[in-house]
Design a protein around this motif. Structure first.
Motif, PDB file in Angstrom:
ATOM      1  N   ILE A 198      -7.820  -5.575 -10.977  1.00  0.00           N
ATOM      2  CA  ILE A 198      -7.435  -5.069  -9.656  1.00  0.00           C
ATOM      3  C   ILE A 198      -7.561  -6.261  -8.593  1.00  0.00           C
ATOM      4  O   ILE A 198      -6.571  -6.023  -7.786  1.00  0.00           O
ATOM      5  CB  ILE A 198      -8.468  -3.971  -9.183  1.00  0.00           C
ATOM      6  CG1 ILE A 198      -8.494  -2.879 -10.380  1.00  0.00           C
ATOM      7  CG2 ILE A 198      -7.663  -3.221  -7.915  1.00  0.00           C
ATOM      8  CD1 ILE A 198      -9.639  -2.024 -10.020  1.00  0.00           C
ATOM      9  N   ALA A 208      -4.155  -8.166  -9.213  1.00  0.00           N
ATOM     10  CA  ALA A 208      -2.958  -7.022  -8.667  1.00  0.00           C
ATOM     11  C   ALA A 208      -2.981  -7.084  -7.429  1.00  0.00           C
ATOM     12  O   ALA A 208      -1.983  -7.127  -6.592  1.00  0.00           O
ATOM     13  CB  ALA A 208      -3.226  -5.777  -9.496  1.00  0.00           C
ATOM     14  N   LEU A 209      -4.405  -7.047  -6.672  1.00  0.00           N
ATOM     15  CA  LEU A 209      -4.055  -6.694  -5.094  1.00  0.00           C
ATOM     16  C   LEU A 209      -4.323  -8.174  -4.238  1.00  0.00           C
ATOM     17  O   LEU A 209      -4.457  -8.172  -2.912  1.00  0.00           O
ATOM     18  CB  LEU A 209      -5.077  -5.980  -4.621  1.00  0.00           C
ATOM     19  CG  LEU A 209      -5.011  -4.318  -5.421  1.00  0.00           C
ATOM     20  CD1 LEU A 209      -6.166  -3.623  -4.475  1.00  0.00           C
ATOM     21  CD2 LEU A 209      -3.634  -3.671  -5.029  1.00  0.00           C
ATOM     22  N   ALA A 267      -6.523   5.596  -1.472  1.00  0.00           N
ATOM     23  CA  ALA A 267      -6.853   5.052  -2.899  1.00  0.00           C
ATOM     24  C   ALA A 267      -7.937   5.526  -3.610  1.00  0.00           C
ATOM     25  O   ALA A 267      -7.617   5.661  -4.868  1.00  0.00           O
ATOM     26  CB  ALA A 267      -7.152   3.421  -2.472  1.00  0.00           C
ATOM     27  N   ALA A 309      -4.174   0.934  -8.548  1.00  0.00           N
ATOM     28  CA  ALA A 309      -3.644  -0.517  -7.834  1.00  0.00           C
ATOM     29  C   ALA A 309      -2.403  -0.433  -7.945  1.00  0.00           C
ATOM     30  O   ALA A 309      -1.982  -1.209  -6.827  1.00  0.00           O
ATOM     31  CB  ALA A 309      -4.418  -1.649  -8.801  1.00  0.00           C
ATOM     32  N   GLN A 347      -0.928  -0.789  -3.801  1.00  0.00           N
ATOM     33  CA  GLN A 347      -0.395  -1.980  -3.372  1.00  0.00           C
ATOM     34  C   GLN A 347       0.443  -2.038  -2.002  1.00  0.00           C
ATOM     35  O   GLN A 347       0.014  -2.705  -1.081  1.00  0.00           O
ATOM     36  CB  GLN A 347       0.220  -2.915  -4.566  1.00  0.00           C
ATOM     37  CG  GLN A 347       0.309  -4.243  -4.101  1.00  0.00           C
ATOM     38  CD  GLN A 347       0.575  -5.037  -5.507  1.00  0.00           C
ATOM     39  OE1 GLN A 347       1.265  -4.468  -6.519  1.00  0.00           O
ATOM     40  NE2 GLN A 347       0.503  -6.388  -5.485  1.00  0.00           N
ATOM     41  N   MET A 394      -1.506  -0.949   1.042  1.00  0.00           N
ATOM     42  CA  MET A 394      -2.508  -1.838   1.385  1.00  0.00           C
ATOM     43  C   MET A 394      -1.648  -3.088   2.425  1.00  0.00           C
ATOM     44  O   MET A 394      -2.396  -3.406   3.292  1.00  0.00           O
ATOM     45  CB  MET A 394      -3.179  -2.689   0.225  1.00  0.00           C
ATOM     46  CG  MET A 394      -4.341  -3.405   0.797  1.00  0.00           C
ATOM     47  SD  MET A 394      -5.130  -4.518  -0.862  1.00  0.00           S
ATOM     48  CE  MET A 394      -3.518  -5.650  -0.887  1.00  0.00           C
ATOM     49  N   ALA A 395      -0.546  -3.442   1.772  1.00  0.00           N
ATOM     50  CA  ALA A 395       0.093  -4.705   2.317  1.00  0.00           C
ATOM     51  C   ALA A 395       0.473  -4.198   3.958  1.00  0.00           C
ATOM     52  O   ALA A 395       0.302  -5.062   4.904  1.00  0.00           O
ATOM     53  CB  ALA A 395       1.305  -5.216   1.722  1.00  0.00           C
ATOM     54  N   PRO A 440      -8.260  -6.607   0.863  1.00  0.00           N
ATOM     55  CA  PRO A 440      -8.173  -6.331  -0.322  1.00  0.00           C
ATOM     56  C   PRO A 440      -9.344  -6.210  -1.241  1.00  0.00           C
ATOM     57  O   PRO A 440      -9.291  -5.460  -2.010  1.00  0.00           O
ATOM     58  CB  PRO A 440      -7.052  -7.520  -0.810  1.00  0.00           C
ATOM     59  CG  PRO A 440      -7.360  -8.814   0.438  1.00  0.00           C
ATOM     60  CD  PRO A 440      -7.640  -8.178   1.381  1.00  0.00           C
ATOM     61  N   MET A 450     -10.378  -2.644  -0.862  1.00  0.00           N
ATOM     62  CA  MET A 450      -9.526  -1.936  -1.601  1.00  0.00           C
ATOM     63  C   MET A 450      -9.827  -1.941  -3.145  1.00  0.00           C
ATOM     64  O   MET A 450      -9.936  -0.805  -3.926  1.00  0.00           O
ATOM     65  CB  MET A 450      -8.170  -2.320  -1.447  1.00  0.00           C
ATOM     66  CG  MET A 450      -7.285  -1.330  -2.249  1.00  0.00           C
ATOM     67  SD  MET A 450      -7.075   0.239  -1.294  1.00  0.00           S
ATOM     68  CE  MET A 450      -6.015   0.097   0.225  1.00  0.00           C
ATOM     69  N   VAL A 451     -10.281  -3.116  -3.694  1.00  0.00           N
ATOM     70  CA  VAL A 451     -10.669  -3.265  -5.123  1.00  0.00           C
ATOM     71  C   VAL A 451     -12.017  -2.320  -5.153  1.00  0.00           C
ATOM     72  O   VAL A 451     -12.032  -1.580  -6.296  1.00  0.00           O
ATOM     73  CB  VAL A 451     -11.209  -4.633  -5.421  1.00  0.00           C
ATOM     74  CG1 VAL A 451     -11.696  -4.931  -6.726  1.00  0.00           C
ATOM     75  CG2 VAL A 451      -9.676  -5.640  -5.468  1.00  0.00           C
TER      76      VAL A 451
END
Length: 451
Positions: free
Chosen positions: A164, A167-168, A353, A375, A379, A382-383, A389, A392-393
């Motif tokens: 994750i 990915a993020l 999330a 994730a 994504q 989140m951006a 980030p 978020m994970v």
């Protein structure tokens, strides 16, 4: 909504087969997976393929990790090593503090090991400690499971948080630091604190057991006949040391990321940290340390090996059955339908999330699959929101642990190893995992106000 109705009916059908009609769990899982696949409208010829892929993907690595892990644990137990460790821990910490000692040890071990591997290695030792201290296995088992679970959900280098983070775009080191801040309170609440509550609403599960189905009758030992505590601990933790070496090496030389094309020393370090390789090397060491070095005959050790493999055969099948059920749900498209529910939501990105991951976890079973799927879904969100980030994970990791139930391999592993029925497992394991998820979300929200 029909897909969710099918899922609900499938879970109900599974519980009825197991609880009401006492059908073997593995058979029940496969039958349920096939019927749910048909109910989701999957092509009939694809259903057997999905079941096969689910079992194969789950047991491909776990077969040797579980098999060798069980053999290693049984070798330590049959040689008296587990008894020596138990005796030493109780002498050092006392009965009142042994629960805390187990949780701390499991937390340290869990950082380097996968949840399943940690459970396989620790159960024989924890059971020996419970016998020696004359306390219910769950009194020590709940803190152990909580500690292993939080490391699995929050801390790199475990697969889900590491993947994750990649990915993020989160820094693995930052995730690890924040993860420790989140994981420690979650382990305390879901471990020692929850144990006190569980003893009140599920007292029938807290009994002192003299033997476990997965390990059989425990032998009686004289302390002077057992291996030293040092070599017993070293043998038990050998996989941890190997994986730990790899983890530290990658953090120092590759920012915590796996080497893409390792060569020379990089390849060697990567190899010994692979769970399969670590268990193979560790088993060879255990055969010497708990066998030949102790004067045991090879013939006697092979009896131990056979008994260990027999004891986990059904457990492996049950885990494979759970994975088959999970694969049917993925191939049936439920994960996409869950994501569609939240496309236009105005909820806080962190809470959103978490909710998406919880729903995926409930529907799909696998914490790792739920986390990775979530994730990808959050994504873009989140951006746009500017959320840290790393946080978020952590909220995705927290959500991936919630409401573990009959479609999760961990559920059946906990049930079988602790000799519980389905109701008791729902009361203890499912609640334990959900507590970690809620506390994890709360801690991440608090961190969001600070960092």
């Amino acid at each position: 909504m029909m897909s969710f109705v099918v899922l609900g009916l499938g879970i109900l059908f599974l519980l009825v087969l197991i609880i009401k009609f006492k059908i073997n769990t593995f058979i029940s899982l496969i039958l349920t997976a096939a019927l749910v696949g048909a109910g989701l409208g999957m092509p009939l010829d694809q259903i057997p393929t999905s079941i096969q892929n689910g079992i194969g993907s789950s047991l491909g690595e776990l077969a040797i990790v579980f098999g060798f892990g069980a053999v290693l644990g049984r070798l330590v137990a049959d040689a008296g090593g587990a008894y020596r460790i138990a005796h030493t821990l109780i002498a050092k910490f006392g009965k009142k503090r042994v629960q805390l000692a187990i949780m701390v040890a499991a937390f340290i071990i869990g950082i380097a090991l996968f949840f399943e591997v940690g459970m396989v290695l620790l159960i024989p030792i924890v059971f020996a400690i419970a016998l020696e201290a004359s306390v219910p296995l769950l009194y020590l088992g709940i803190p152990m499971a909580a500690a292993l679970s939080v490391t699995h959900g929050f801390l790199p280098p475990h697969p889900a948080p590491t993947a994750i983070a990649g990915a993020l775009g989160a820094n693995p080191g930052t995730v690890l630091v924040y993860g420790l801040i989140v994981a420690i309170p979650a382990a305390i609440v879901a471990g020692p604190i929850f144990t006190k509550l569980a003893q009140k609403f599920a007292p029938d599960a807290f009994v002192v057991k003299k033997q476990l189905t997965a390990f059989g009758q425990q032998k009686a030992f004289q302390i002077d006949e057992t291996p030293s505590c040092g070599i017993s601990v070293l043998t038990s933790l050998f996989p941890v040391l190997l994986m730990g070496i790899t983890t530290v090496y990658t953090i120092i030389y590759n920012d915590g990321q796996p080497f893409k094309n390792p060569k020379g020393i990089d390849a060697f370090i990567t190899m010994i940290g692979n769970p399969v390789a670590a268990m193979i090397i560790s088993l060879v060491f255990a055969l010497w340390a708990m066998g030949w070095h102790q004067g045991r005959a090879t013939k006697d050790m092979m009896v131990t090996v056979e008994d260990a493999v027999k004891s986990i055969a059904m457990l492996l099948l049950i885990i494979g059955g759970g994975a088959a059920f999970k694969q049917i749900l993925i191939d049936g498209g439920i994960s996409k339908q869950i994501s569609d529910l939240f496309i236009h939501s105005a909820i806080s990105p962190l809470i959103l999330a978490w909710l998406i991951t919880v729903l995926l976890r409930v529907a799909l079973g696998s914490a790792t699959v739920a986390a990775l799927t979530a994730a990808g879904l959050v994504q873009p969100l989140m951006a746009a929101s500017g959320i840290n980030p790393a946080l978020m994970v952590l909220v995705i990791g927290a959500g991936s642990l919630a409401f573990s139930h009959v479609n999760d391999a961990g559920f059946w592993m906990f049930k079988e190893y602790f000799d519980l029925n389905v109701k008791q497992t729902l009361q203890i394991w499912t609640v334990l995992e959900t507590i970690i998820a809620v506390v994890g979300l709360g801690m991440a929200l608090i961190l969001n106000l600070i960092v």
